[in-house]
Design a protein around this motif. Structure first.
Motif, PDB file in Angstrom:
ATOM      1  N   SER A 129       0.858  -1.182   0.000  1.00  0.00           N
ATOM      2  CA  SER A 129       0.000   0.000   0.000  1.00  0.00           C
ATOM      3  C   SER A 129       0.897   1.237   0.000  1.00  0.00           C
ATOM      4  N   VAL A 130       0.662   2.128  -0.945  1.00  0.00           N
ATOM      5  CA  VAL A 130       1.502   3.316  -1.096  1.00  0.00           C
ATOM      6  C   VAL A 130       1.370   4.220   0.125  1.00  0.00           C
ATOM      7  N   SER A 131       0.170   4.293   0.716  1.00  0.00           N
ATOM      8  CA  SER A 131      -0.028   5.182   1.857  1.00  0.00           C
ATOM      9  C   SER A 131       0.869   4.802   3.029  1.00  0.00           C
ATOM     10  N   SER A 132       1.119   3.507   3.210  1.00  0.00           N
ATOM     11  CA  SER A 132       2.018   3.072   4.278  1.00  0.00           C
ATOM     12  C   SER A 132       3.476   3.297   3.893  1.00  0.00           C
ATOM     13  N   ALA A 133       3.795   3.126   2.605  1.00  0.00           N
ATOM     14  CA  ALA A 133       5.180   3.239   2.158  1.00  0.00           C
ATOM     15  C   ALA A 133       5.713   4.661   2.251  1.00  0.00           C
ATOM     16  N   ILE A 134       4.854   5.672   2.131  1.00  0.00           N
ATOM     17  CA  ILE A 134       5.327   7.054   2.163  1.00  0.00           C
ATOM     18  C   ILE A 134       5.371   7.605   3.582  1.00  0.00           C
ATOM     19  N   GLN A 135       5.047   6.774   4.560  1.00  0.00           N
ATOM     20  CA  GLN A 135       5.079   7.210   5.954  1.00  0.00           C
ATOM     21  C   GLN A 135       6.457   7.732   6.325  1.00  0.00           C
ATOM     22  N   GLY A 136       6.507   8.966   6.819  1.00  0.00           N
ATOM     23  CA  GLY A 136       7.762   9.561   7.253  1.00  0.00           C
ATOM     24  C   GLY A 136       8.611  10.150   6.155  1.00  0.00           C
ATOM     25  N   LEU A 137       8.195  10.057   4.899  1.00  0.00           N
ATOM     26  CA  LEU A 137       9.000  10.559   3.785  1.00  0.00           C
ATOM     27  C   LEU A 137       8.647  11.994   3.392  1.00  0.00           C
ATOM     28  N   ILE A 138       7.444  12.441   3.767  1.00  0.00           N
ATOM     29  CA  ILE A 138       6.978  13.762   3.348  1.00  0.00           C
ATOM     30  C   ILE A 138       6.687  14.588   4.595  1.00  0.00           C
ATOM     31  N   PRO A 139       7.396  15.705   4.805  1.00  0.00           N
ATOM     32  CA  PRO A 139       7.131  16.524   5.995  1.00  0.00           C
ATOM     33  C   PRO A 139       5.709  17.061   5.981  1.00  0.00           C
ATOM     34  N   GLY A 140       5.047  16.964   7.129  1.00  0.00           N
ATOM     35  CA  GLY A 140       3.682  17.449   7.245  1.00  0.00           C
ATOM     36  C   GLY A 140       2.624  16.417   6.944  1.00  0.00           C
ATOM     37  N   LEU A 141       3.030  15.278   6.392  1.00  0.00           N
ATOM     38  CA  LEU A 141       2.081  14.204   6.091  1.00  0.00           C
ATOM     39  C   LEU A 141       2.253  13.094   7.116  1.00  0.00           C
ATOM     40  N   THR A 142       1.189  12.799   7.846  1.00  0.00           N
ATOM     41  CA  THR A 142       1.210  11.725   8.829  1.00  0.00           C
ATOM     42  C   THR A 142       0.406  10.554   8.308  1.00  0.00           C
ATOM     43  N   SER A 143       1.029   9.373   8.298  1.00  0.00           N
ATOM     44  CA  SER A 143       0.342   8.153   7.897  1.00  0.00           C
ATOM     45  C   SER A 143       0.186   7.278   9.134  1.00  0.00           C
ATOM     46  N   ILE A 144      -1.053   7.067   9.551  1.00  0.00           N
ATOM     47  CA  ILE A 144      -1.345   6.262  10.728  1.00  0.00           C
ATOM     48  C   ILE A 144      -1.832   4.910  10.271  1.00  0.00           C
ATOM     49  N   ALA A 145      -1.092   3.853  10.635  1.00  0.00           N
ATOM     50  CA  ALA A 145      -1.396   2.514  10.158  1.00  0.00           C
ATOM     51  C   ALA A 145      -2.831   2.140  10.491  1.00  0.00           C
ATOM     52  N   ALA A 146      -3.527   1.575   9.515  1.00  0.00           N
ATOM     53  CA  ALA A 146      -4.909   1.154   9.722  1.00  0.00           C
ATOM     54  C   ALA A 146      -4.988  -0.363   9.765  1.00  0.00           C
ATOM     55  N   SER A 147      -4.853  -1.018   8.629  1.00  0.00           N
ATOM     56  CA  SER A 147      -4.945  -2.471   8.597  1.00  0.00           C
ATOM     57  C   SER A 147      -3.926  -3.022   7.613  1.00  0.00           C
ATOM     58  N   PRO A 148      -2.864  -3.668   8.118  1.00  0.00           N
ATOM     59  CA  PRO A 148      -1.873  -4.246   7.216  1.00  0.00           C
ATOM     60  C   PRO A 148      -2.245  -5.643   6.722  1.00  0.00           C
ATOM     61  N   ARG A 149      -3.461  -6.096   6.991  1.00  0.00           N
ATOM     62  CA  ARG A 149      -3.858  -7.419   6.522  1.00  0.00           C
ATOM     63  C   ARG A 149      -3.840  -7.449   5.000  1.00  0.00           C
ATOM     64  N   PRO A 150      -3.749  -8.632   4.390  1.00  0.00           N
ATOM     65  CA  PRO A 150      -3.772  -8.711   2.924  1.00  0.00           C
ATOM     66  C   PRO A 150      -5.001  -8.016   2.348  1.00  0.00           C
ATOM     67  N   GLY A 151      -4.753  -7.090   1.443  1.00  0.00           N
ATOM     68  CA  GLY A 151      -5.837  -6.333   0.843  1.00  0.00           C
ATOM     69  C   GLY A 151      -6.420  -5.273   1.742  1.00  0.00           C
ATOM     70  N   GLY A 152      -5.737  -4.945   2.856  1.00  0.00           N
ATOM     71  CA  GLY A 152      -6.249  -3.988   3.825  1.00  0.00           C
ATOM     72  C   GLY A 152      -6.221  -2.566   3.320  1.00  0.00           C
ATOM     73  N   THR A 153      -6.624  -1.658   4.184  1.00  0.00           N
ATOM     74  CA  THR A 153      -6.817  -0.262   3.784  1.00  0.00           C
ATOM     75  C   THR A 153      -5.561   0.581   3.877  1.00  0.00           C
ATOM     76  N   GLY A 154      -4.418  -0.027   4.231  1.00  0.00           N
ATOM     77  CA  GLY A 154      -3.194   0.755   4.278  1.00  0.00           C
ATOM     78  C   GLY A 154      -3.141   1.656   5.490  1.00  0.00           C
ATOM     79  N   ALA A 155      -2.921   2.949   5.275  1.00  0.00           N
ATOM     80  CA  ALA A 155      -2.784   3.899   6.375  1.00  0.00           C
ATOM     81  C   ALA A 155      -3.724   5.078   6.172  1.00  0.00           C
ATOM     82  N   ASN A 156      -4.131   5.692   7.281  1.00  0.00           N
ATOM     83  CA  ASN A 156      -4.919   6.915   7.221  1.00  0.00           C
ATOM     84  C   ASN A 156      -3.960   8.098   7.121  1.00  0.00           C
TER      85      ASN A 156
END
Length: 1019
Positions: A129-156
């Motif tokens: 999931s791209v939303s989880s992969a960019i966590q911490g890479l962009i200042p000001g963008l916070t990605s909060i893990a949601a569901s890492p299960r297969p096919g899950g929703t990635g991060a908020n």
């Protein structure tokens, strides 16, 4: 017509071989430099030593040398057979072009807060999931893990924190087309992404008006390169995954010992005798005194995932094409076959220029995805993983008779995961957009784009019956879900977007003008149909027509639209004074006609002070310096799931049976509010951009204040109203914070290296409730406090014997400290002492009450987020690492995830061995009290420190020398190994991951992933 052998020999003689070395200005060789003969498809790349050689058809031609971050150089051949070239670094700080709303701008001319990420940062990582992969890479963008299960929703994803009580989702725009939600980012093939741009302030985001209140993310996919020979790239990785943390429950013998102790502590007779304890120790009764570690039984040793991605890129003349296919397969590590997912991605993008004035760009993609999980799913306080926390270790997975183990109360989680049914989700998404740009005259162009996204998805949920039998006689003991059922739900959406824009640019001496005007319209239609059947006669065929029991069905539909006009004006004087004005006028179908239209302006200015003459003294050190500031207003029309809050809607309601028959009825259940209007976000931003030492060091800093007004809420009204209270524009929230990004790029000898560090601070508080009653609970909404702050008692310490007076005659302890009245008769040494903070008159009163002695004790949202990425390259070897973390964050673990014996379904973990006893008075856990929870009241004692530092990714790769691969027509062949979430430093509770700080134990665990892969580029 084929050439004869003589003709081929003459052609070879005519072709002359040229060789040389390409270096940087520091004399270091440059590997991978593209060397082509201008106007032809003849070309090659330099090897690890910077050397190249190629045959040229004309000794009077021109060689073109191009390389990332360096200026393209043309070198006439002039009959030479040896040509050495020194490449000059481009001044990226001034020349880099950044994607912005409805266009591009030079980075030097930006006056808003904009952050960019190159798609290469996602390469070679196991990105599900791209939303989880960019966590911490962009200042000001916070990605909060949601569901890492297969096919899950990635991060908020959140831009500059949460600034509303409603929908805080950012606007996602892919290739100019606004998407239905940010979750669509996780369905893109990461290999298709060229750049990601995040618009963080009002100046940069106001061009998107009503949908930009929570920030905008612009994703640009790769496109073909005109007039270039075809290149084929293949990327593959295989990975194994396992949880970053897991609970360690006690053996059956320790379970019995601690259970008996907890019962004795509250004056109850212990459940188990010494003889039964011995059975648990020696395993002589595996049916009723087993020794099952349910978490270990639930988790496989590891899961697996694999990814294939192939792309073709090229062009001819003024046309280019990019074609890609990606396949991702993820098999989870939960027992059974329910947790799994796969995804197919297909994309074709073509661009061409005709009659020297018209440019056409077409982009078509198709996504086919599938995921499944057990019917009970996974949730914070439910599902199969949660059940594994609840069941007693005395129960076996299977009885010796072969049937599923059962002990009364909690269900067998392995049986549920294996045979309890599945929740299967299938989705097909087709998207297409085409745009045409006409250059009417120099500086003037018009553009039109149409985009459409079709989504069709089906959810098939089947709940099976599970029967448990006594092991000694096979008589039925218990039936789980005695009436099985199957439900099919079909969802369809059609999202369309159309916009027109005109661009005009003019330079008059030192004056640069740019003007953009446009019109856009979006409209979306969604349809739902679902059916349910009970009593299915075969659980192997999950279809509706085999249901013999109760049948139900239903359907719904909705439609929304938004219409906009927008404009942007840019003015640059003397390449150092910058001004930008944006305005957007939006109308939405969500509000009544009189409130549909609203304008959103923004203003920003910048000063490139490094271009001033008085800064000449700093030229050797300071490459560029820019101060910028902005102010603007943004809107939020995404105010919940009700698309018509201004209308009086009728809903189906239950009625009393008439003549023994249920009847259907409809009624208005919520009052409408035709006066609803836009939620408004007002933002100010000041920033500083610096580069030093010929762009080796880059520093970007921002400070912002964001005020959100007119947030929706309800005010209690008299019951005589007869329906639910309508929503009103009432509440205000304030966010403020700062961001800092520092980048460094250089070399030591033949080692190229770089570092990128960023940190963000966001603090929010509710500033006005406008008569709305505060929400009081474990999490609160109160004026002056963060949204959903933790609210509880303040723990002092664990009490000791001397904190009580003891009556030997009654064997009763009386506390000498303030207590809750409801707890007084249960307390004893080893229980928690709470602080007496206040009373009815505002002073401590010697009594603990929930009304007077609770306060805000923490925040579930991190105050600071940061990331640090480093890379190094040496003679074909490449190394990269990425650290990510948060500071000032709290978590709360509750129920069976943290406690023991507060009810029948909370079992002891190893940490409970350090509970308070008369022999262990300095324990970390209070005394065990059977079926009593006064020690587990929400307090600072149980609040977790959610701060962490994580080695998010580390990677080592090697690229074979081109001298070994060119004979196979391979331009690049790289092998690598990578690890995600390899190491975490935290004080968080050991059994769970700090990225999911609030849980009862039922969430799918965060993953540690080890991958091995290769990258191949053919030419």
């Amino acid at each position: 017509m084929s050439l004869s052998r003589r003709e081929r020999k003459l052609e070879a003689i005519r072709q002359q071989q040229i060789s040389g070395i390409v270096t940087a200005r520091n004399s270091l060789p440059l590997s991978g430099v593209s060397v082509t003969v201008k106007g032809t498809e003849t070309g090659t790349t330099t090897d690890n030593d910077g050397r190249f050689s190629l045959n040229v058809p004309d000794m009077k031609g021109i060689l073109v040398f191009s390389y990332v971050d360096y200026k393209t150089r043309e070198e006439p051949i002039n009959e030479r057979i040896s040509i050495d070239v020194v490449m000059e670094e481009a001044n990226k700080a001034l020349e880099e072009v950044v994607i912005v709303g409805y266009g591009t701008q030079k980075k030097a001319n930006l006056t808003g807060a904009v952050a960019t990420l190159d798609g290469s940062a996602l390469e070679s990582r196991p990105v599900t999931s791209v939303s989880s992969a960019i966590q911490g890479l962009i200042p000001g963008l916070t990605s909060i893990a949601a569901s890492p299960r297969p096919g899950g929703t990635g991060a908020n994803m959140r831009v500059r924190g949460i600034s509303t009580l409603g929908n805080s989702e950012l606007l996602l725009v892919i290739d100019g087309v606004p998407m239905a939600g940010p979750g669509d980012l996780n369905h893109i093939n990461p290999g298709d992404i060229e750049t990601i741009t995040v618009l963080k302030d009002a100046a940069s985001a106001a061009i998107y008006g009503a949908r930009a209140a929570n920030g905008v993310m612009l994703v640009t996919t790769k496109k073909g390169k005109a007039d270039s020979k075809p290149s084929v790239a293949y990327n593959y990785y295989y990975g194994i995954e396992r949880p970053t943390a897991k609970a360690e429950f006690l053996s059956s013998a320790d379970y019995i010992r601690l259970l008996n102790e907890s019962q004795s502590n509250v004056g109850k007779t212990p459940t188990y005798t010494d003889e039964q304890l011995q059975k648990a120790i020696d395993g002589s009764d595996p049916n009723y005194f087993a020794n099952t570690n349910w978490v270990d039984e639930m988790y496989k040793s590891s899961g697996s995932l694999q990814n294939h991605n192939i792309s073709v890129n090229g062009g001819n003349g003024k046309s280019g094409y990019f074609l890609s296919y990606g396949y991702l397969k993820d098999n989870g590590f939960i027992t059974g076959d329910a947790f799994k997912a796969h995804r197919h991605n297909l994309r074709l993008r073509m661009n061409t220029e005709i009659i020297d004035r018209v440019t056409i760009d077409g982009n078509v993609s198709y996504i086919d995805r599938f995921d499944s999980e057990p019917a009970q799913g996974t949730a914070r306080d439910g599902g199969v993983i949660y059940s594994a926390h609840q069941i007693s270790p005395l129960v076996p997975v299977r009885f010796t008779s072969g049937g599923w183990g059962y002990g009364g109360g909690s269900q067998n989680p392995i049986a549920i995961a294996s045979l309890g049914g599945q929740n299967r989700f299938q989705s097909q998404q087709f998207s297409a957009n085409v745009n045409a740009t006409i250059r009417i005259m120099e500086g003037l162009s018009v553009k039109a784009q149409y985009g459409m996204i079709l989504d069709n998805s089906l959810r098939n949920e089947q709940n099976n019956t599970i029967r448990y039998y006594y092991p000694e006689n096979n008589l039925l003991w218990y039936t789980s879900n005695p009436v099985n059922n199957v439900a099919l739900n079909d969802y369809k959406t059609r999202n369309q977007n159309l916009f027109f824009q005109g661009d005009y640019a003019k330079k008059l001496g030192k004056h640069d003008f740019k003007l953009l005007v446009g019109y856009s319209q979006e409209w979306l239609r969604g349809d739902f149909f679902g059916g349910n059947r009970q009593g299915i006669i075969s659980e192997d065929l999950p279809t509706l027509n085999i249901g013999a029991g109760i049948q139900t069905n239903g359907s719904s539909a909705y439609h929304r639209a938004i219409r906009s006009t927008f404009g942007r004006f840019n003015y640059v004087f003397a390449s150092k004074y910058l001004l930008e004005v944006n305005y957007r006028l939006d109308a939405t179908s969500r509000f009544a006609e009189q409130n549909r239209w609203k304008g959103f302006p923004s203003f920003s200015a910048g000063w490139l002070l490094s271009e001033e003459k008085f800064m000449d003294w700093s030229r050797n050190t300071l490459s560029s310096a820019k101060i910028r500031g902005s102010y603007g207003k943004l809107g939020n029309e995404n105010l919940g799931s009700n698309y018509y809050p201004y209308l009086s809607l009728m809903s189906s309601v239950g009625t009393m049976p008439i003549g023994g028959v249920l009847t259907s009825a409809y009624a208005q259940t919520v009052a409408a509010n035709p006066d609803l209007f836009w939620e408004t976000h007002e933002m100010s931003n000041i920033g500083l951009d610096l580069t030093f030492l010929k762009n080796k060091l880059e520093i970007n800093a921002d400070y912002f204040v964001k005020n959100t007004r007119d947030i929706l809420a309800t005010i209690p009204l008299p019951d005589v109203l007869g329906v639910g209270e309508p929503q009103q524009n009432l509440i205000s929230v304030k966010n403020k914070g700062w961001e800092l990004a520092v980048n460094w790029k250089d070399n030591i000898g033949k080692v190229d290296y770089s570092f990128r560090f960023n940190i963000s601070d966001v603090k929010n508080e509710i500033t006005n409730l406008a008569g709305v009653a505060p929400v009081i609970g474990d999490q609160v909404r109160m004026v002056g406090q963060p949204i959903d702050a933790f609210y509880g008692l303040v723990a002092d310490r664990i009490s000791q014997v001397e904190d009580y007076t003891y009556d030997a005659a009654t064997n009763k302890y009386t506390p000498k400290f303030p207590v809750l009245v409801a707890d007084r008769n249960f307390l004893g040494p080893g229980d928690i002492i709470y602080k007496d903070l206040s009373g009815p008159d505002g002073k401590p009163d010697g009594v603990i009450t929930l009304d007077n002695d609770r306060q805000v004790i923490g925040n579930p949202y991190p105050r600071y987020t940061y990331g640090f990425r480093g890379t190094a390259n040496y003679r074909g070897f490449d190394f990269a690492f990425f650290l990510q973390g948060v500071l000032k964050s709290n978590g709360y673990i509750l129920g069976p995830a943290r406690h023991a014996f507060i009810n029948e379904s909370t079992n002891p973990q190893k940490v409970h061995l350090d509970r308070w006893t008369p022999q262990n008075t300095s324990a970390s856990y209070p005394r065990l009290t059977y079926q009593q929870s006064h020690n587990q009241r929400f307090s600072s004692f149980w609040l977790e420190d959610g701060a962490y530092l994580r080695l998010k990714n580390v990677q080592l790769g090697y690229t074979l020398p081109t001298s070994l691969t060119t004979k196979l027509r391979i331009q690049r062949l790289r092998f690598y190994a990578s690890a995600d979430n390899l190491l975490t430093v935290t004080k968080f509770f050991y059994a769970y991951d700090p990225e999911t700080p609030l849980t009862n134990g039922g969430l799918y665990p965060q993953l540690q992933i080890f991958t091995f892969g290769l990258n191949v580029n053919f030419r």
